[in-house]
Design an enzyme around this catalytic site. Sequence first.
Site, PDB file in Angstrom:
ATOM      1  N   LYS A   1       0.857  -1.198   0.000  1.00 59.91           N
ATOM      2  CA  LYS A   1       0.000   0.000   0.000  1.00 59.91           C
ATOM      3  C   LYS A   1       0.887   1.240   0.000  1.00 59.91           C
ATOM      4  O   LYS A   1       1.884   1.307   0.718  1.00 59.91           O
ATOM      5  CB  LYS A   1      -0.911  -0.022   1.231  1.00 59.91           C
ATOM      6  CG  LYS A   1      -1.972   1.084   1.248  1.00 59.91           C
ATOM      7  CD  LYS A   1      -2.879   0.962   2.485  1.00 59.91           C
ATOM      8  CE  LYS A   1      -3.939   2.044   2.529  1.00 59.91           C
ATOM      9  NZ  LYS A   1      -4.776   1.949   3.755  1.00 59.91           N
TER      10      LYS A   1
ATOM     11  N   SER B   1      -9.699   2.416   2.884  1.00 62.49           N
ATOM     12  CA  SER B   1      -8.853   3.121   1.953  1.00 62.49           C
ATOM     13  C   SER B   1      -7.940   2.196   1.157  1.00 62.49           C
ATOM     14  O   SER B   1      -7.412   2.586   0.120  1.00 62.49           O
ATOM     15  CB  SER B   1      -7.984   4.141   2.704  1.00 62.49           C
ATOM     16  OG  SER B   1      -7.102   3.477   3.600  1.00 62.49           O
TER      17      SER B   1
ATOM     18  N   SER C   1      -9.676   0.080   7.124  1.00 61.70           N
ATOM     19  CA  SER C   1      -9.156   0.092   5.750  1.00 61.70           C
ATOM     20  C   SER C   1      -8.473  -1.188   5.290  1.00 61.70           C
ATOM     21  O   SER C   1      -8.137  -1.314   4.107  1.00 61.70           O
ATOM     22  CB  SER C   1      -8.187   1.256   5.564  1.00 61.70           C
ATOM     23  OG  SER C   1      -8.903   2.457   5.531  1.00 61.70           O
TER      24      SER C   1
HETATM   25  N1  GLN Z   1     -12.921   4.640   6.148  1.00 61.42           N
HETATM   26  C1  GLN Z   1     -12.241   5.099   7.327  1.00 61.42           C
HETATM   27  C2  GLN Z   1     -11.844   6.541   7.142  1.00 61.42           C
HETATM   28  O1  GLN Z   1     -12.128   7.066   6.120  1.00 61.42           O
HETATM   29  C3  GLN Z   1     -11.084   4.210   7.628  1.00 61.42           C
HETATM   30  C4  GLN Z   1      -9.821   4.648   7.042  1.00 61.42           C
HETATM   31  C5  GLN Z   1      -8.659   3.781   7.410  1.00 61.42           C
HETATM   32  O2  GLN Z   1      -8.797   2.773   8.099  1.00 61.42           O
HETATM   33  N2  GLN Z   1      -7.493   4.220   7.005  1.00 61.42           N
HETATM   34  O3  GLN Z   1     -11.276   7.148   7.993  1.00 61.42           O
END
Ligand code: GLN
Length: 503
Positions: free
Chosen positions: A79, A154, A178
Amino acid sequence: MTDLTKLSAAALADLLAAGEVSSVDATRAHLDRIDDTDGDIHAFLHVNGGALDVAADIDRRRAAGDPLGPLAGVPLAIKDVLVTTDMPSTSGSRILEGYMSPYDATVVARARAAGLVPLGKTNMDEFAMGSSTEHSAYGPTRNPWDLDRIPGGSGGGSAAAVAALQAPLALGSDTGGSIRQPAHVTGTVGLKPTYGGVSRYGAIALASSLDQVGPVTRTVLDAGLLHDVIGGHDPHDSTSLPDEWPSFAAAAREGASGDVLRGLKVGVIRELGDDGFQAGVTASFRAALATLEAHGAEIVEVSAPHFEYGVAAYYLILPAEASSNLAKFDSVRFGLRVDVSGGTVEDVMAATREAGFGDEVKRRIILGTYALSAGYYDAYYGSAQKVRTLIQRDFDEAFARVDVIATPSAPTTAFRLGEQLDDPMQMYLNDVTTIPANLAGVPGISIPSGLADEDGLPVGIQFLAPAREDARLYRVGAALEALLVDEWGGPLLDRAPVRGGGR
Ligand code: GLN
């Protein structure tokens, strides 16, 4: 010859160790697969031009009889939130376009030392803010199950890459879901470790008290193998736990073969209910619970009254920490600089941040600085921290009664691109079941539980365990995975359209 991209990392590692395939062949097969499919999927922001050289080096070392780790020669997608010396690290943001790090993230350094072959950097929502990968400054990733749908976020790039057979293994990061929510919508496996179990050094920070790096894979065993490589104490990360961890691969093997479900107490959260969950998600969750029960587990209702306030607390704590973490993008130290002729330093900084950050990032910086400002601190940030403590207490009380807690990994299957983009609240609710684990620092895993009846798309079940009990998640996850794969007559991912190689 077998299609090397269809093998699990464990199976590929066995062939490599036996000398039946070379890492160069395995790496080339995945690079070809990326070539064939990534025009549609766009899982990668950068493909590693040096991958075949790394693979050749591993092959040479194996031939010379060097001692190599269990995953040596296996390709890995990374990532783009993790910094790398040989590839750009952008965190999905324009402000870091082309940025080259002078050092490797600890997890990347460990993966390299273990002989894994970095294939490239995967797409993500900008600075890991989002649940769909549509907030990437470099365009969205598409779900291999249906190219009109989101791959989650994400870490949608890592999940899509693994689901589409572009990589057997990937690294993700999970601040509020994410790793687990993309796993849910792509039919893959993702685990968020106990906070402090995996180093955050070199993971571009979103919210430092919530972020954890973890594995994204197609099987629970593969996740355990990768976790064994990246986990453990790191002196570069002051929040890294000093613990000696058991082998997570061994835990997964024990789960798949043994009788770990007999007498296992699985907690289901009373207050969560079915409201807001797609019918097919609830049905798949119930069916998985029935399978657990049929094999000796006991389903126990537990109360976690503050669980549902997790999203509200998270969207104060996360923006507060993010606004502070992102202050370092000041046009001087990293990445982009927009020159303003005759302007002051402040003018340049403002113009750079205006051009370099996307809407979601700006939204959260505004929220965060507001929540932290004098006069509002107690009402917002302070209250959110209290809710965080209450959620931690809910978990403590629940885990006094049960071994693991189970929830659906997310409320719906993959939604269509664009569907939630203009509705941040709706987007935030995707993480209703994953966020509490980050607030409490406990580990969570998502594994495929089946396909939703109404749309034929993947659904995941999440297991949560007390802090430091990541091994329990591997045992339980692998046990259920073995039973479900048996029920389905093969892995769920075999039914993903893109697997046929038709694209
Ligand atoms: N969807 C969550 C956010 O937008 C989780 C993001 C993440 O885990 N990096 O913050």
